[in-house]
Scaffold this active site. Structure first.
Site, mmCIF file in Angstrom:
data_model
loop_
_atom_site.group_PDB
_atom_site.id
_atom_site.type_symbol
_atom_site.label_atom_id
_atom_site.label_comp_id
_atom_site.label_asym_id
_atom_site.label_seq_id
_atom_site.Cartn_x
_atom_site.Cartn_y
_atom_site.Cartn_z
ATOM 1 N N SER A 137 12.809 112.063 28.652
ATOM 2 C CA SER A 137 12.838 112.667 27.672
ATOM 3 C C SER A 137 13.053 114.323 28.082
ATOM 4 C CB SER A 137 11.817 112.607 26.992
ATOM 5 O OG SER A 137 11.668 113.281 25.702
ATOM 6 N N ASP A 148 24.120 121.146 34.899
ATOM 7 C CA ASP A 148 24.970 121.697 34.122
ATOM 8 C C ASP A 148 25.105 123.269 34.460
ATOM 9 O OD1 ASP A 148 25.395 119.183 32.948
ATOM 10 O OD2 ASP A 148 24.379 119.816 31.137
ATOM 11 N N LYS A 170 15.959 108.110 28.006
ATOM 12 C CA LYS A 170 15.384 108.407 26.724
ATOM 13 C C LYS A 170 15.840 109.669 26.087
ATOM 14 C CE LYS A 170 12.118 107.725 23.220
ATOM 15 N NZ LYS A 170 12.430 108.862 22.591
#
Length: 723
Positions: A489, A500, A514
């Protein structure tokens, strides 16, 4: 008059002419006893079939509407879904295929394709008929098991060359009752064998098994209408995704406690798993996490209070197991569990945990500084462990300017580590199951100038972007983020953003996956937890299902086939949306191959890593066993071989540290129990993985000095276009 009673009345008025769905299964099925059942049965008790109520029927209609029109997965209710609900319901009620026969299942053929239309309109009787039949079969099986035990353990043959499947979830249904009798005899033999090999005497074995089956039998006779409704609705909602579920009114009243047991409990997230209650994860800073022996995917067999006999909880409702585990602060609860790595469900372990509250300060981020000497150069590597993404919401709402949060604590720890002269930083997110979303967003902001951190796509396809608006940067140097399968999560959002932005490298194993968001919505009867949104990285890929794939992989003991989103039935798939413009600070493509090569070279000569690999291979061999022998001599030889291997690995690890080896497995287990009780004990695996993270940071600096800081403008890349 209940809904079911009105249905029965309408049937009677029709002079026995039954049409539609309810003709497929009759309650008359419940009164016939199967052939081959032992005569030693207590027939004084009679199972009273449960019936649906008007309130449940209304709640069913509301659930069906919400699933069709507000769930993230756009799916209608049709004949194909009917069959999926039917299969999911049987899995829910008899996932190991040990109660129903092929004859029983074939009786449901007429109902199988028609459940969908019934669920749309609140016709619950077909589902209740199935539930009642399964409960009757459960009672019959348990009565049979008790009759076998009543004949004595000496009547069981342990010399035959027999085997039993470890997992029957994919097995064929047994043909008839006689075949089930044979299967259950094998199940009892398996349970007896395992306990004999663990040193128990036959009298104690028989007593424990009788207590187990009698406890389950008692629960079966006490089945309630709400049990059937919750089971049926959860089978229904699970077709959309595994995180969508129905909470009965009683469960809803204690939702927070049921989910985390954080108030005067043990600090563990639990869920129902067929007949068992399974540990999903441990709450950081909670009693179970600090005690150290309980693990994710362990299944609870029994619960004992101080100075009381254990209560077998196989087959119990989740909320009732929670009630047993919860109790006064500083009291002790003892759990008997099937360890996640057990070769079969008859191998158990007993764990005593002192109940307490989970304190925010015990979930806090912490720091360390490790020193590395490499070819004459010294490196000081800062390590920050973040067990969860937390914030003191009460203090925040009260306007306390010094409220506690993950981001505030990490900012302070970074400042202290910089003052200590750290050359690089490792953020440890292993076993971090998530937490406050805004804290993940703010934490990313400590390492980037500013920009988007995560995208949230809702069921209506609207996409919301969370941004870091603060241009200040707390740390601009080389960075490694450690992850494992239990990183989930909010952890995945942070790790994905760091990856990224090219702000650092992710090292470890694939995260949980998740990437969905749930909301709890009230019904007229209970609540519905429903998946309404999905997380996406700034690069456009979802964290759902795939999680975050590390740049440099380090294997883990955790079983990916049992833990993780892609291990769950009907989990929402991975997909991607358009990327949002974001800065890329470093391009690792020019050095990643060299970084991996250096890592592999270090690990190829690392005794700790070689032992970890050996242990993982051993665990995988145990997990891949699809059956176990019921022959005593064969099983004993297998058991002794497993014990020798466990002892050999443990002693090899001790020898690396210059410590005396253990003479027996019992001595090893006693030592492990003592270590688990010491909160400051160091896990050697975690220690050498952290050091490896530090070495990778040092490699990054050596291979590209530009990674020392992102603060110089030329080190910023242009904004990445949408992909």
């Amino acid at each position: 008059m209940t809904y079911a009673e009105r249905t029965v009345a309408r049937r009677s008025a029709a002079s026995g002419s039954r049409t539609g769905l309810c003709k497929a299964i009759s309650l008359a099925l419940l009164v016939g006893m199967p052939l081959g059942l032992s005569a030693k049965i207590d027939d004084k008790q009679i199972y009273e079939p449960v019936a649906p109520t008007i309130d449940q029927a209304r709640a069913n209609i509301l659930i069906a509407r919400q699933l069709q029109f507000t769930h993230f997965r756009d799916m209608g209710i049709n004949d194909q879904l009917s069959e999926q609900v039917f299969d999911a319901y049987l899995d829910y009620l008899d996932g190991q295929r040990i109660y129903l026969t092929r004859q029983d299942v074939d009786r449901f053929t007429g109902t199988k394709s028609q459940l969908g239309s019934a669920l749309k309109t609140g016709q619950l009787q077909p589902g209740f008929d199935i539930y009642n039949l399964v409960q009757q079969r459960v009672i019959e099986r348990l009565q049979f098991a008790l009759s076998v035990l009543d004949d004595g353990l000496d009547s069981l043959d342990f010399a035959a060359d027999e085997t039993i499947l470890v997992d029957r979830s994919e097995a064929e249904w047994e043909a008839d009752t006689a075949a089930l009798d044979e299967l259950w005899t094998k199940r009892i033999k398996n349970a007896v064998l395992a306990q004999r090999l663990n040193g128990k005497e036959d009298d104690a074995i028989k007593e424990s098994l009788v207590r187990r089956y009698e406890g389950q039998l008692k629960r079966a006779y006490q089945a309630r209408s709400e049990d059937a409704f919750q089971a049926y609705m959860n089978a229904f909602t699970s077709i959309w995704d595994p995180h969508t579920s129905y909470f009965s009114p009683r469960t809803s009243e204690n939702f927070n406690i049921n989910m985390s047991l954080s108030l005067e409990g043990i600090g563990a997230v639990l869920q129902a798993d067929n007949e068992y209650t399974k540990i999903v994860r441990l709450v950081p800073g909670g009693p179970a996490a600090k005690q150290g022996q309980l693990r994710p995917a362990d299944r609870i067999v029994s619960v004992a209070q101080e100075d009381e006999k254990p209560v077998n909880v196989i087959g119990w409702r989740l909320d009732e197991v929670v009630d047993l585990i919860r109790g006064p602060r500083n009291s002790v609860v003892t759990l008997e569990v099937i360890p996640a790595n057990a070769s079969d469900e008859t191998i158990t372990k007993t764990i005593a945990i002192k109940r307490d509250e989970v304190k925010l300060e015990e979930q806090s981020a912490s720091k360390d500084l490790i020193e590395l000497e490499r070819d004459g150069d010294d490196y000081s590597i800062g390590v920050i462990n973040i067990p969860t993404f937390y914030a003191d919401f009460q203090a925040m709402q009260a306007g306390d300017p010094n409220y506690k949060s993950t981001t505030r604590d990490v900012r302070r720890l970074i400042r202290e580590l910089r003052e200590d002269g750290m050359d690089g930083l490792v953020i440890d997110l292993r076993n971090n199951g998530g937490g406050a979303l805004h804290e993940a967003n703010d934490l990313v902001g400590l390492f980037i100038d500013k920009g988007p951190t995560v995208q949230i796509r809702h069921a209506n396809n609207e996409v919301q972007t969370l941004d870091d608006e603060d241009p200040s940067v707390s740390y601009d140097g080389p960075l490694v983020v450690l992850t494992n399968r239990m990183s989930a999560s909010a952890s995945e959002i942070f790790a994905g953003a760091i990856q990224d932005y090219g702000r650092g490298l992710v090292v470890g194993s694939q995260t949980f996956g998740k990437g969905t968001v749930q909301a709890v919505r009230p019904l007229n009867h209970g609540q519905l937890k429903i998946t309404q949104s999905k997380f996406y990285r700034v690069s456009g890929g979802s964290t759902q299902h795939k999680g975050v794939i590390p740049d440099i992989e380090i294997p883990s003991r955790i079983d990916k086939n049992r833990i993780g989103e892609d291990a769950l039935e009907r989990a929402l798939p991975w997909d991607q949306i358009e990327a949002v413009p974001h800065t890329r600070y470093f391009d690792f493509s020019g050095i990643i191959d060299e970084l991996r090569q250096r890592h592999e070279t270090r690990f190829s000569t690392s005794p700790e890593f070689n032992l970890l690999q050996e242990e993982i291979e051993f665990l995988n061999e145990q997990r891949e066993l699809d059956s176990v022998s019921l022959n005593f001599e064969t099983r004993k030889a297998q058991h002794e071989q497993i014990e020798r291997t466990r002892l050999s690995i443990a002693n090899a690890r001790r020898e690396l540290r210059g410590e005396e080896p253990f003479e027996t497995l019992e001595a090893l287990e006693d030592w492990q129990d003592q270590q688990a009780a010491q909160q400051d004990a160091v896990d050697e695996e975690l220690d050498f993985v952290i050091r490896e993270g530090g070495h990778i940071v040092a490699d990054m600096v050596e291979l590209d000095r530009r990674m020392v800081s992102i603060s110089t403008p030329r080190h910023f890349a242009v904004q990445a276009p949408a992909q």
